[in-house]
Motif scaffolding. Structure first.
Motif, PDB file in Angstrom:
ATOM      1  N   ALA A   3       0.817  -1.188   0.105  1.00 13.10           N
ATOM      2  CA  ALA A   3      -0.037  -0.141  -0.176  1.00 13.10           C
ATOM      3  C   ALA A   3       0.826   1.171  -0.020  1.00 13.10           C
ATOM      4  CB  ALA A   3      -0.826   0.128   1.090  1.00 13.10           C
ATOM      5  N   LYS A  28      -0.728  -4.053   1.851  1.00 11.58           N
ATOM      6  CA  LYS A  28      -2.117  -3.606   1.631  1.00 11.58           C
ATOM      7  C   LYS A  28      -2.799  -4.106   2.767  1.00 11.58           C
ATOM      8  CE  LYS A  28      -5.367  -3.044  -1.949  1.00 11.58           C
ATOM      9  NZ  LYS A  28      -5.629  -1.692  -1.835  1.00 11.58           N
ATOM     10  N   ASN A  63       0.256   2.407  -3.317  1.00 13.55           N
ATOM     11  CA  ASN A  63      -0.424   1.370  -4.463  1.00 13.55           C
ATOM     12  C   ASN A  63       0.496   1.232  -5.612  1.00 13.55           C
ATOM     13  OD1 ASN A  63      -2.072   0.599  -2.697  1.00 13.55           O
ATOM     14  ND2 ASN A  63      -3.803   1.827  -3.627  1.00 13.55           N
ATOM     15  N   ASN A  80      -5.760   9.916  -2.995  1.00 15.60           N
ATOM     16  CA  ASN A  80      -7.117   9.032  -2.118  1.00 15.60           C
ATOM     17  C   ASN A  80      -6.584   8.602  -1.053  1.00 15.60           C
ATOM     18  OD1 ASN A  80      -9.273   7.786  -2.191  1.00 15.60           O
ATOM     19  ND2 ASN A  80      -8.685   5.850  -2.964  1.00 15.60           N
ATOM     20  N   ASP A 153      -7.490   4.774  -0.096  1.00 11.80           N
ATOM     21  CA  ASP A 153      -6.516   3.949  -0.350  1.00 11.80           C
ATOM     22  C   ASP A 153      -5.435   3.433   0.819  1.00 11.80           C
ATOM     23  OD1 ASP A 153      -7.270   3.097  -2.961  1.00 11.80           O
ATOM     24  OD2 ASP A 153      -5.960   4.611  -3.895  1.00 11.80           O
ATOM     25  N   THR A 185      -8.625  -1.515   5.619  1.00 12.38           N
ATOM     26  CA  THR A 185      -7.956  -0.248   5.218  1.00 12.38           C
ATOM     27  C   THR A 185      -6.773  -0.382   5.815  1.00 12.38           C
ATOM     28  OG1 THR A 185     -10.134   0.831   5.973  1.00 12.38           O
ATOM     29  CG2 THR A 185      -7.930   2.241   5.403  1.00 12.38           C
ATOM     30  N   SER A 186      -5.660   0.166   4.593  1.00 10.46           N
ATOM     31  CA  SER A 186      -4.375   0.327   4.926  1.00 10.46           C
ATOM     32  C   SER A 186      -4.184   1.477   5.778  1.00 10.46           C
ATOM     33  CB  SER A 186      -3.555   0.511   3.399  1.00 10.46           C
ATOM     34  OG  SER A 186      -3.936  -0.617   2.834  1.00 10.46           O
TER      35      SER A 186
END
Length: 350
Positions: A3, A28, A63, A80, A153, A185-186
Motif C-alpha cells: 500500500a 495492503k 499502491n 486518495n 487507499d 483499510t491500509s
C-alpha cells in the motif's frame, strides 16, 4: 502488494535534519505504526506521505504509484488518502450525518454506508447532532468514521487517541481496531504510546530522536528481541545495571548473569524488566538473593513492588518488580528473588 513504500527519505527544516534515511513498507490492508518520542518527526512524515509537504530526497509510492520524489509531487487530493490529525476538524455547521455524507464519494451508497458505520461507532442516535453537542470521545468516533467512510487507499492517523481520558481511550482504541478491520483499510498510525502501537498494528517502526528508524518488526519481535537499550526502554521502565564481562558473566546486585556473544573485559549494560523479577514471600532467600521491601502498590492489573538489595560493596540498590495484584508484601519484609532470563537484555556499553 504494498500500500505504501517509502525509500531513503530525508527531510530538513531550515537546514536542520528532521528525517534521515527513512524506509517503510506497508502491506495492503495492514496497519503499521511509527512509534517515537515527541519531536522526532512522526507528524512531518505523515504530511510528506499525504502530500502536504514536498520531499527533498527519497521516494514515496502509494499502491505502487510514485507520488513523491525530488522531481515529482502528486497533489494531496489526487492521492486518495484519508487522514486524521490530533484536531478532529469536523465541520461545525454540519450535523453528524452531513459530515459523513460529505466524505462519501459514491453518493448512491451514502445512506447504506452511513447506516453501517454509525452502528459500528456506536452512535446510532447522533446523526442529527452537531459537533459541539458531542463529547470528545463521540467527536473522535465521528472524525474517524468520516475518514474511513470515504474508502481511501490509505488512512493516516496522527496520535488519534492522545486527547482522550484513559478509560475512554481504551474503549475507542478497541472500537477503532474493529472498524479498521471491518473496512480492510491500509493504515499508518503515529504515536508515542508503545501499548497503543502494540495493540493496533501489525508492524511497528521505532523512530529515534534524530528522525531515523532504529528497528522495525512485529510487536512480538520488537518486545522480545530489541536491538538497543533505546528500544528496550521504549516498552517500559527497566532495572539497569552496568559492569564488565568476566568469565562470561556480569556481576549485579541480583547475582551473576550469563553473557553471550560479548567478549571478555567488555563493558556492558544490563536491562531487566520489572515483570522479569519474581519475588517470593519468605525469610530464607532463594538462590542466596534477598531483597527488602520498601513499598508495594496495587496498580490494577499488577502489584508494583519497590525493594532494595545490597551489592558486593554493601551499597543499597533500588529494584522495581511487577507481580500479580494479590502479591502485596509489607514494608521491611524480606523477599526471595528469582530472575526470568527471557526478560534480561544485555548490550555493549557504547
Amino acid at each position: 502488494m504494498l500500500a505504501v513504500k517509502i525509500k531513503n527519505l530525508d527531510y530538513s527544516i531550515n537546514n536542520y535534519p528532521v528525517l534521515k534515511d527513512v524506509t517503510i513498507d506497508l502491506e495492503k490492508d495492514n496497519i503499521a505504526c511509527v512509534l517515537g518520542p515527541s519531536g522526532c518527526g512522526k507528524t512531518t512524515l505523515l504530511k510528506l506521505i499525504a502530500g502536504l509537504e514536498n520531499i527533498q530526497k527519497g521516494e514515496i509510492f502509494i499502491n505502487e504509484r510514485l507520488v513523491s520524489s525530488s522531481s515529482k509531487h502528486v497533489k494531496t487530493e489526487k492521492r486518495n488518502i484519508g487522514f486524521l490529525f490530533q484536531e478532529f476538524a469536523l465541520f461545525p455547521h454540519l450535523n453528524v450525518q452531513e459530515n459523513l455524507k460529505f466524505a462519501i464519494k459514491n453518493k448512491a451508497k451514502a445512506k447504506e454506508d452511513i447506516n453501517e458505520i454509525i452502528e459500528l461507532i456506536k452512535l446510532p442516535h447522533a446523526l442529527k447532532k452537531f459537533p459541539h453537542e458531542l463529547s470528545g470521545g463521540e467527536q473522535q468516533r465521528v472524525a474517524l468514521a468520516r475518514a474511513i467512510v470515504s474508502r481511501p487507499d490509505l488512512l493516516l492517523l496522527d496520535e488519534p487517541f492522545s486527547n482522550l481520558d484513559l478509560s475512554l481511550k481504551e474503549e475507542i482504541r478497541d472500537d477503532t481496531l474493529h472498524l479498521l478491520e471491518k473496512f480492510t483499510t491500509s493504515v499508518i498510525v503515529v504515536t508515542h504510546d508503545p501499548f497503543e502501537a502494540m495493540f493496533i498494528s501489525n508492524k511497528i517502526y521505532i523512530m529515534g530522536k534524530n528522525g531515523t528508524i532504529i528497528q522495525s518488526g512485529s510487536p512480538n519481535e520488537l518486545y522480545k528481541n530489541p536491538v538497543s537499550p533505546y528500544v528496550v526502554e521504549f516498552f517500559g521502565e527497566t532495572n539497569r545495571f552496568s559492569g564488565v564481562v568476566k568469565n562470561s558473566q556480569i556481576k549485579t546486585a541480583l547475582g551473576n548473569i550469563p553473557v553471550r556473544n560479548i567478549p571478555e573485559s567488555e563493558e556492558v549494560i544490563v536491562h531487566i524488566r520489572p515483570q522479569g523479577i519474581h519475588l517470593i514471600k519468605e525469610k530464607t532467600p532463594v538462590n542466596g538473593i534477598k531483597g527488602t521491601v520498601m513499598a508495594s502498590k496495587l496498580m490494577g492489573s499488577y502489584s508494583f513492588v519497590h525493594l532494595s538489595v545490597l551489592n558486593e560493596n554493601n551499597d543499597v540498590v533500588h529494584i522495581h518488580s511487577h507481580m500479580h495484584p494479590n502479591f502485596q508484601p509489607k514494608p521491611s519484609s524480606a523477599v526471595g528473588i528469582e530472575i526470568d532470563s527471557d526478560q534480561i537484555y544485555i548490550f555493549p556499553n557504547k
